[in-house]
Write a protein that holds these residues in place. Structure first.
Motif, PDB file in Angstrom:
ATOM      1  N   LEU A 149       0.828  -1.208   0.000  1.00  0.00           N
ATOM      2  CA  LEU A 149       0.000   0.000   0.000  1.00  0.00           C
ATOM      3  C   LEU A 149       0.860   1.255   0.000  1.00  0.00           C
ATOM      4  CD1 LEU A 149      -2.909  -0.977   2.413  1.00  0.00           C
ATOM      5  CD2 LEU A 149      -2.908  -0.882  -0.089  1.00  0.00           C
ATOM      6  N   SER A 150       1.995   1.214   0.687  1.00  0.00           N
ATOM      7  CA  SER A 150       2.915   2.357   0.681  1.00  0.00           C
ATOM      8  C   SER A 150       3.495   2.576  -0.712  1.00  0.00           C
ATOM      9  CB  SER A 150       4.045   2.151   1.676  1.00  0.00           C
ATOM     10  OG  SER A 150       3.551   2.135   2.988  1.00  0.00           O
ATOM     11  N   VAL A 151       3.874   1.493  -1.379  1.00  0.00           N
ATOM     12  CA  VAL A 151       4.392   1.612  -2.748  1.00  0.00           C
ATOM     13  C   VAL A 151       3.326   2.195  -3.664  1.00  0.00           C
ATOM     14  CG1 VAL A 151       5.208   0.292  -4.737  1.00  0.00           C
ATOM     15  CG2 VAL A 151       6.091  -0.225  -2.458  1.00  0.00           C
ATOM     16  N   LEU A 152       2.106   1.697  -3.549  1.00  0.00           N
ATOM     17  CA  LEU A 152       1.005   2.226  -4.358  1.00  0.00           C
ATOM     18  C   LEU A 152       0.765   3.702  -4.067  1.00  0.00           C
ATOM     19  CD1 LEU A 152      -1.279   1.722  -6.377  1.00  0.00           C
ATOM     20  CD2 LEU A 152      -2.707   1.042  -4.428  1.00  0.00           C
ATOM     21  N   HIS A 153       0.818   4.076  -2.792  1.00  0.00           N
ATOM     22  CA  HIS A 153       0.636   5.471  -2.413  1.00  0.00           C
ATOM     23  C   HIS A 153       1.711   6.358  -3.031  1.00  0.00           C
ATOM     24  CE1 HIS A 153       1.381   8.939   0.261  1.00  0.00           C
ATOM     25  NE2 HIS A 153       0.079   9.057   0.142  1.00  0.00           N
ATOM     26  N   TYR A 154       2.972   5.948  -2.940  1.00  0.00           N
ATOM     27  CA  TYR A 154       4.060   6.745  -3.513  1.00  0.00           C
ATOM     28  C   TYR A 154       3.943   6.851  -5.030  1.00  0.00           C
ATOM     29  CZ  TYR A 154       6.516   6.913   0.930  1.00  0.00           C
ATOM     30  OH  TYR A 154       6.872   7.148   2.229  1.00  0.00           O
ATOM     31  N   LEU A 155       3.542   5.776  -5.689  1.00  0.00           N
ATOM     32  CA  LEU A 155       3.355   5.832  -7.135  1.00  0.00           C
ATOM     33  C   LEU A 155       2.238   6.798  -7.524  1.00  0.00           C
ATOM     34  CD1 LEU A 155       3.752   2.069  -8.113  1.00  0.00           C
ATOM     35  CD2 LEU A 155       5.317   3.945  -8.631  1.00  0.00           C
ATOM     36  N   LEU A 156       1.115   6.741  -6.811  1.00  0.00           N
ATOM     37  CA  LEU A 156       0.008   7.672  -7.086  1.00  0.00           C
ATOM     38  C   LEU A 156       0.405   9.112  -6.794  1.00  0.00           C
ATOM     39  CD1 LEU A 156      -3.017   5.663  -5.658  1.00  0.00           C
ATOM     40  CD2 LEU A 156      -2.553   6.193  -8.059  1.00  0.00           C
ATOM     41  N   TYR A 157       1.107   9.324  -5.702  1.00  0.00           N
ATOM     42  CA  TYR A 157       1.542  10.668  -5.312  1.00  0.00           C
ATOM     43  C   TYR A 157       2.464  11.246  -6.387  1.00  0.00           C
ATOM     44  CZ  TYR A 157       2.677  14.288  -1.855  1.00  0.00           C
ATOM     45  OH  TYR A 157       2.807  15.476  -1.186  1.00  0.00           O
ATOM     46  N   GLY A 158       3.460  10.468  -6.793  1.00  0.00           N
ATOM     47  CA  GLY A 158       4.381  10.929  -7.834  1.00  0.00           C
ATOM     48  C   GLY A 158       3.685  11.147  -9.163  1.00  0.00           C
ATOM     49  N   LEU A 218      -5.733  19.472  -7.189  1.00  0.00           N
ATOM     50  CA  LEU A 218      -4.552  18.669  -6.874  1.00  0.00           C
ATOM     51  C   LEU A 218      -4.465  18.382  -5.384  1.00  0.00           C
ATOM     52  CD1 LEU A 218      -1.811  17.345  -7.491  1.00  0.00           C
ATOM     53  CD2 LEU A 218      -0.792  19.621  -7.313  1.00  0.00           C
ATOM     54  N   THR A 219      -4.690  19.382  -4.541  1.00  0.00           N
ATOM     55  CA  THR A 219      -4.610  19.152  -3.099  1.00  0.00           C
ATOM     56  C   THR A 219      -5.727  18.225  -2.621  1.00  0.00           C
ATOM     57  OG1 THR A 219      -5.788  21.222  -2.658  1.00  0.00           O
ATOM     58  CG2 THR A 219      -3.378  21.282  -2.593  1.00  0.00           C
ATOM     59  N   LEU A 220      -6.893  18.307  -3.252  1.00  0.00           N
ATOM     60  CA  LEU A 220      -7.956  17.357  -2.926  1.00  0.00           C
ATOM     61  C   LEU A 220      -7.514  15.937  -3.255  1.00  0.00           C
ATOM     62  CD1 LEU A 220     -10.854  16.506  -2.153  1.00  0.00           C
ATOM     63  CD2 LEU A 220     -11.469  16.967  -4.542  1.00  0.00           C
ATOM     64  N   MET A 221      -6.944  15.741  -4.441  1.00  0.00           N
ATOM     65  CA  MET A 221      -6.511  14.407  -4.851  1.00  0.00           C
ATOM     66  C   MET A 221      -5.367  13.905  -3.958  1.00  0.00           C
ATOM     67  SD  MET A 221      -8.746  13.939  -7.171  1.00  0.00           S
ATOM     68  CE  MET A 221      -8.398  12.263  -6.976  1.00  0.00           C
ATOM     69  N   LEU A 222      -4.414  14.770  -3.624  1.00  0.00           N
ATOM     70  CA  LEU A 222      -3.310  14.368  -2.746  1.00  0.00           C
ATOM     71  C   LEU A 222      -3.821  14.021  -1.353  1.00  0.00           C
ATOM     72  CD1 LEU A 222      -0.527  16.898  -3.774  1.00  0.00           C
ATOM     73  CD2 LEU A 222      -0.655  14.468  -4.339  1.00  0.00           C
ATOM     74  N   THR A 223      -4.854  14.709  -0.910  1.00  0.00           N
ATOM     75  CA  THR A 223      -5.450  14.396   0.393  1.00  0.00           C
ATOM     76  C   THR A 223      -6.179  13.053   0.341  1.00  0.00           C
ATOM     77  OG1 THR A 223      -5.698  16.746   0.877  1.00  0.00           O
ATOM     78  CG2 THR A 223      -7.034  15.232   2.168  1.00  0.00           C
ATOM     79  N   TRP A 227      -6.153   8.710   7.340  1.00  0.00           N
ATOM     80  CA  TRP A 227      -7.303   9.569   7.136  1.00  0.00           C
ATOM     81  C   TRP A 227      -6.999  10.928   7.737  1.00  0.00           C
ATOM     82  CZ3 TRP A 227      -9.720  11.048  11.688  1.00  0.00           C
ATOM     83  CH2 TRP A 227      -9.443  10.266  12.800  1.00  0.00           C
ATOM     84  N   VAL A 228      -7.700  11.919   7.237  1.00  0.00           N
ATOM     85  CA  VAL A 228      -7.450  13.302   7.630  1.00  0.00           C
ATOM     86  C   VAL A 228      -8.699  13.852   8.298  1.00  0.00           C
ATOM     87  CG1 VAL A 228      -6.900  15.611   6.796  1.00  0.00           C
ATOM     88  CG2 VAL A 228      -5.854  13.621   5.719  1.00  0.00           C
ATOM     89  N   ARG A 229      -8.501  14.472   9.435  1.00  0.00           N
ATOM     90  CA  ARG A 229      -9.595  15.140  10.132  1.00  0.00           C
ATOM     91  C   ARG A 229      -9.152  16.577  10.383  1.00  0.00           C
ATOM     92  NH1 ARG A 229     -10.725  13.350  16.011  1.00  0.00           N
ATOM     93  NH2 ARG A 229      -8.868  14.602  16.203  1.00  0.00           N
ATOM     94  N   PHE A 230     -10.015  17.498  10.077  1.00  0.00           N
ATOM     95  CA  PHE A 230      -9.704  18.915  10.233  1.00  0.00           C
ATOM     96  C   PHE A 230     -10.877  19.558  10.948  1.00  0.00           C
ATOM     97  CE2 PHE A 230      -9.374  23.314   8.900  1.00  0.00           C
ATOM     98  CZ  PHE A 230      -8.012  23.544   8.996  1.00  0.00           C
ATOM     99  N   SER A 231     -10.599  20.244  12.038  1.00  0.00           N
ATOM    100  CA  SER A 231     -11.688  20.914  12.756  1.00  0.00           C
ATOM    101  C   SER A 231     -11.236  22.301  13.171  1.00  0.00           C
ATOM    102  CB  SER A 231     -12.106  20.110  13.986  1.00  0.00           C
ATOM    103  OG  SER A 231     -11.038  20.031  14.899  1.00  0.00           O
ATOM    104  N   ILE A 232     -12.161  23.223  13.093  1.00  0.00           N
ATOM    105  CA  ILE A 232     -11.921  24.592  13.540  1.00  0.00           C
ATOM    106  C   ILE A 232     -12.760  24.780  14.795  1.00  0.00           C
ATOM    107  CG2 ILE A 232     -12.165  27.020  12.961  1.00  0.00           C
ATOM    108  CD1 ILE A 232     -11.769  26.252  10.043  1.00  0.00           C
ATOM    109  N   GLU A 233     -12.095  25.064  15.890  1.00  0.00           N
ATOM    110  CA  GLU A 233     -12.762  25.120  17.190  1.00  0.00           C
ATOM    111  C   GLU A 233     -13.579  26.402  17.398  1.00  0.00           C
ATOM    112  OE1 GLU A 233     -12.701  22.564  19.334  1.00  0.00           O
ATOM    113  OE2 GLU A 233     -11.481  21.453  17.912  1.00  0.00           O
ATOM    114  N   ALA A 234     -13.159  27.497  16.792  1.00  0.00           N
ATOM    115  CA  ALA A 234     -13.850  28.777  16.979  1.00  0.00           C
ATOM    116  C   ALA A 234     -14.146  29.372  15.604  1.00  0.00           C
ATOM    117  CB  ALA A 234     -12.985  29.736  17.792  1.00  0.00           C
ATOM    118  N   TYR A 262       3.409  15.524   3.994  1.00  0.00           N
ATOM    119  CA  TYR A 262       2.079  14.976   3.770  1.00  0.00           C
ATOM    120  C   TYR A 262       1.001  15.773   4.493  1.00  0.00           C
ATOM    121  CZ  TYR A 262       4.546  11.081   1.755  1.00  0.00           C
ATOM    122  OH  TYR A 262       5.352  10.321   0.973  1.00  0.00           O
ATOM    123  N   ASP A 263       1.369  16.630   5.402  1.00  0.00           N
ATOM    124  CA  ASP A 263       0.398  17.468   6.107  1.00  0.00           C
ATOM    125  C   ASP A 263       0.006  18.703   5.305  1.00  0.00           C
ATOM    126  OD1 ASP A 263       0.760  15.662   8.119  1.00  0.00           O
ATOM    127  OD2 ASP A 263       2.001  16.976   9.339  1.00  0.00           O
TER     128      ASP A 263
END
Length: 108
Positions: free
Chosen positions: A9-18, A47-52, A61-68, A86-87
């Motif tokens: 899965l890591s190899v697949l991820h790096y190939l897709l990312y590149g 592009l950033t959507l696809m990379l995410t 998985w990515v979780r993003f929250s804005i507290e205020a 990757y962040d």
């Protein structure tokens, strides 16, 4: 079992990312030089959507929250304590309504 799965899965991820970076670099170059900034922003947003989303391939998985609530029409400085490259795509994607710029420092 998960460790064994993580290698392919890591190899697949790096190939897709590149692959995404290779495909989108010329598209961004054409947009910024010939079409305009709005087209470039749209390409970068996609592009950033696809990379995410390809982080899901490797089981992340990515979780993003804005507290205020964030103020409107004023400059805002976001200071993330990110640990790797990757962040950055998820930060750009989730903060795309703001003019996001990154500043780096040279390590000692």
């Amino acid at each position: 079992m998960m460790k064994i799965l993580s290698y392919p899965l890591s190899v697949l991820h790096y190939l897709l990312y590149g692959f995404l970076l290779l495909i989108f670099h010329p598209i961004q170059w054409v947009c910024i030089h010939f079409i305009g900034r709005k087209a470039h922003k749209a390409v970068v947003d996609f592009l950033t959507l696809m990379l995410t989303k390809i982080l899901l391939v490797s089981g992340n998985w990515v979780r993003f929250s804005i507290e205020a609530p964030l103020p409107e029409n004023v400059p805002i400085i976001f200071v993330p304590n990110h640990q790797s490259l990757y962040d950055i795509p998820p930060l750009i994607w989730y903060l795309r309504h703001y003019s996001v710029r990154f500043v780096g420092k040279k390590e000692l």
